[in-house]
Design an enzyme around this catalytic site. Sequence first.
Site, mmCIF file in Angstrom:
data_model
loop_
_atom_site.group_PDB
_atom_site.id
_atom_site.type_symbol
_atom_site.label_atom_id
_atom_site.label_comp_id
_atom_site.label_asym_id
_atom_site.label_seq_id
_atom_site.Cartn_x
_atom_site.Cartn_y
_atom_site.Cartn_z
ATOM 1 N N GLU A 496 -5.222 11.154 -3.364
ATOM 2 C CA GLU A 496 -5.385 9.979 -4.076
ATOM 3 C C GLU A 496 -6.366 10.287 -5.559
ATOM 4 O O GLU A 496 -6.404 9.549 -6.398
ATOM 5 C CB GLU A 496 -5.839 8.663 -2.940
ATOM 6 C CG GLU A 496 -7.100 8.816 -2.687
ATOM 7 C CD GLU A 496 -7.408 9.839 -1.483
ATOM 8 O OE1 GLU A 496 -6.362 10.263 -0.876
ATOM 9 O OE2 GLU A 496 -8.379 10.064 -1.126
ATOM 10 N N MET B 1 -5.183 11.881 2.033
ATOM 11 C CA MET B 1 -4.538 10.474 2.260
ATOM 12 C C MET B 1 -5.449 9.218 2.063
ATOM 13 O O MET B 1 -6.311 9.115 2.730
ATOM 14 C CB MET B 1 -4.304 10.432 3.876
ATOM 15 C CG MET B 1 -3.204 11.289 4.201
ATOM 16 S SD MET B 1 -2.893 11.165 5.922
ATOM 17 C CE MET B 1 -2.843 12.793 6.574
ATOM 18 N N CYS B 2 -5.156 8.319 0.893
ATOM 19 C CA CYS B 2 -5.228 7.076 1.354
ATOM 20 C C CYS B 2 -6.467 6.322 1.221
ATOM 21 O O CYS B 2 -7.421 6.849 0.795
ATOM 22 C CB CYS B 2 -4.587 7.007 2.644
ATOM 23 S SG CYS B 2 -3.690 8.279 3.263
ATOM 24 N N GLY B 3 -6.201 4.919 1.435
ATOM 25 C CA GLY B 3 -7.227 3.937 1.317
ATOM 26 C C GLY B 3 -7.141 3.087 2.764
ATOM 27 O O GLY B 3 -6.587 3.007 3.388
ATOM 28 N N VAL B 147 -3.642 2.126 3.544
ATOM 29 C CA VAL B 147 -2.636 2.526 2.728
ATOM 30 C C VAL B 147 -2.326 3.989 2.538
ATOM 31 O O VAL B 147 -3.316 4.707 2.379
ATOM 32 C CB VAL B 147 -2.515 1.638 1.257
ATOM 33 C CG1 VAL B 147 -2.386 0.132 1.349
ATOM 34 C CG2 VAL B 147 -3.903 2.048 0.728
#
Lengths: 716, 296
Positions: A496, B1-3, B147
């Site tokens: 991310e 990965m991700c929030g 998410v």
Amino acid sequence: MDAVIDASKLMPREINRKLREYAKEYKRIIIRNPNAKHYIAAGLVADVEVVIEGSAGYFLGTMIHGPKILLEGNAGWYVGDNMTSGEIAVKGHAGNGAGQYMYGGTLIVEGDAGDRSAALMKGGRVIIKGDAGLMTGLYMMGGEVIVLGNVNDYAGEMIIRGKIFVGGAVKSLGKNAKVEEAPPEEVERVNSILRKYGLPTKDSYYVILPKSLRPVYKPPSGTPAMKKLFPKYRVVFKYDICIGCGTCAMVCPEGVIKMKGYKPVAAREADCIGCYACMNYCPTDAVKVERVAESMTNRARIDSSTFNYMRQMASIGHPPVIGMGAENKYFPSLDQLTFIPGQTSRPPIDSYREPCDTEVVLGDRFAERPLKLKAPIMIGAMSFGSVSKEVKVALAKAAGRLGIAANTGEGGMLPEERKYATILVVQYASGRFGVSASYLRAGDAVEIKIGQGAKPGMGGLLLGEKVTEDIAKMRGIPIGADAISPARHLDIVGPEDLKMKIEQLREITDWKVPIIVKYAAGRVADDVKIAAKAGADIIVIDGKPSGTGATPYIVTEHTGYATMAAVVEAHKALKEIGLRDKVSLVVGGGIKTGADAAKVLALGADAVMVASATLVPIGCTYCGTCHNGKCPYGIATQKPELRRRINVELAAKRIENYLKAFIEEMCMFAQLAGKSKLSNLEREDLRALTFEASMLTGVKLMGVERPASDLLRSDE
Amino acid sequence: MCGIAGVMFSNREEHVGQFLFTMLKSLQHRGMDSAGVAIYRPEPKDWLVRIVVEDEPEEALSKIKYRLNVTKYERPKKLNDGTYLIEFVVPGSIKLDEIRSVLRKLGFPILSLGRYSVISKDVGLVEDVDGVFKFSESKGTHGIGHVRFSTESAVDAIHAHPFQTPEFPDIAIVHNGQITNYWKMREYLELDGHVFQTDNDSELIIHYIVNKLRKGMGLEEALESAVRDLDGPFAFLISMPEGIGMARDRLGLRPLVVAEGDGVLAAASEEVAIRKILPESKIYYMRPGEVRVWTQ
Ligand code: SF4
Ligand code: SF4
């Protein structure tokens, strides 16, 4: 009158476009409802005041040049990242990485700051009124930090230049950092700065300073070096034709040749690295350098290279560094594949008389201005610093004339380079040397360097021997210091983050140019999928074998992933996620001729990356002494007396010739296989000569006309 | 990965689903592959089970009804990834082992299994997932959400987060990061009798924590031990009927911020998510290696 932007319904891109527009007319812009949005004011170059009524997200004011930003709330991570001038004042707290990679200007945090504030800072000033977290001033290379509160553990970790003033307590120091009581005149200077910003002052400060300029690669000292014992080369003189001019002794980078009166002798043959400079420059061809068979130790049969290397380890006490590629012969070679011709089942095209299309468009996924190359070749990144200015200019000229892409490398951009290269990729690496908004905007594409094939998992390395005044200035580091880029971008630790990084760079370049992500081949499929999903326009995979300006020998010999397997995996990964037609794939690593390149295209790449091989036309002999600035051909050095050996125009012409021949070679393979376009090369045009090559690539094995993997299936 | 995001109300049931929905939406930019939440109620009820089948959902449902004492069920629903969701209730008196072994024999992967908690997850944006599950209407005492920006494993509803292993129902995890000594730790846990269902590193964290809890550690101690033993960048929230625990890796490579407001506690990857639900509260950035436990 002030301009007002209500950010509540706007995307960062819209906020930034408005900011740029209003900055032309107004002196003051107010942003309402920022709602912790990211990238506010990214790359804003203007003399304007921006007041943000609330909190901001990540990368507030990244790479700004000039503006004065007042943030009334908290700032997310990386506020003031890489700013070059201007001022940011944060009323609340700041997250991690405040002021990281800064070159100039002032960042003031009135609350506390998170970890790694001022990391890799090279200039400017960070003031923190509250406390600062871990590793304040991590890898700092210049500038000044003032913390009025306490600093947490490992302050000044591996700092090599700059100062960290601390008004409170210093919990613990990082490596290469020392702490002193600041002298009275410094206390006064710091206090006068603080008064200027209306901040409280203190009567005394600690100041954290670097211990050494070169904490990693200390110049060898103390122990006398062990001699190399086994020669790899024999240096032979033909005294009947030698005229005793002494040229060989003068050009030898290793001091192998000594003059005895007018007679050259090979005094320390074991030191010869096979650069052939003596042969090349001898006016009468009186010296000859020949490789001798590898010697072995009596017991255990350790080969001479390893044995000499072990003695070198014993001499210097840290892993010895070399340049160029690995000696390791075990990496599978593209030579294990061969093209098969069209005959009557499909007719060949005449490569001497009929046309072959070579144009390719890369990066048209999101960018407004994709790269339109006349041939599918990108010159790989080689920084100014690792190579000389002469090389950079010659490469730019050749690339410009051929309509292919040149690359700045990670050490900033030379004006000449920009002038001559019609397509110039600007590299954005983890050290961010020479990076600013204007640097990024001057490029035709931005390449985020995650890794390099020759030293996967390690950052760029430029030894202090090559960091001259020019290089130091361009990179924002001290003269003679090692320019070591971190193994990972301090702000890209996961997928991310890569996505945010791509968005950040797009904000700065206003979505105009393609964003490239360059990987060292490793977990190819996973990494490629991540970059594609993160929004990359172009993905570059750098496999083994491949080149480097400086890398620990042991790393380049014992790491990596073969180019030929990497290209197949990358191609497959993009297909699997349905983005093969959207994302361009460029593959490099050990490509030397049009045959290598055509094979890589046939295996699935859209273009190839060629780097080290383009140095051969300038004279490079792959001797591997690129790391210490002694390159006898003036290529991998900054020494004026060596650089003089390059005639820039002649070098440019030879690179151009070499690449023209290279492109023609690629076309030959496409045409003999019956294609009129390079981009139509496909796997079916190849056959594997070995089981191994077929297993790695899925190309049909010659003689059985099936991929080797089919043969292993039990039901066959 | 991700929030990641988590929210907890002290000793009362509130609109946890709505809160998580709002938080996850503001974290959407951190991952668009899939999304999900786990929501807890204060008291245990009957087993609520959600499974996924590739096709012929009606037939699958009748097979289950035939083998298990199903007291209630929903019509199968199509998920965004093309598979079908089957939801049914089994009395709390039935042994966990029985449910697990029936479903294992039938070969139906479990998406959610618990007496306190319900997991809703699928591919797509937060709104798409809510469109299927309507989790934003659920009430509860606490919950966690995610998410996902997928890295190494498949993108489908089962692989979305929160992650749960049927070995330990009612424990769920949302995780941002990787465990880089995964195989080493897995071997160690397997020697201790743990059975892994996937190669997913989030599952490893659950096993690790349960392992330590079984050895008599408190959750906080277990989390501290996890920070010492697990390598790589990570930030995670682990939820149980009693509350939520959280940890950040030693180098602080993944973000986690928290706000402890009046009777409500929230944690998220980014400040923006907390600002959306608690605009006035003081935000605290978790330190590297810091752990925290919130209990009811
Ligand atoms: S080949 Fe190079 S190192 Fe060897 S003797 Fe000649 S100049 Fe010196
Ligand atoms: S660039 Fe110079 S030092 Fe490096 S291998 Fe080529 S000739 Fe040798």
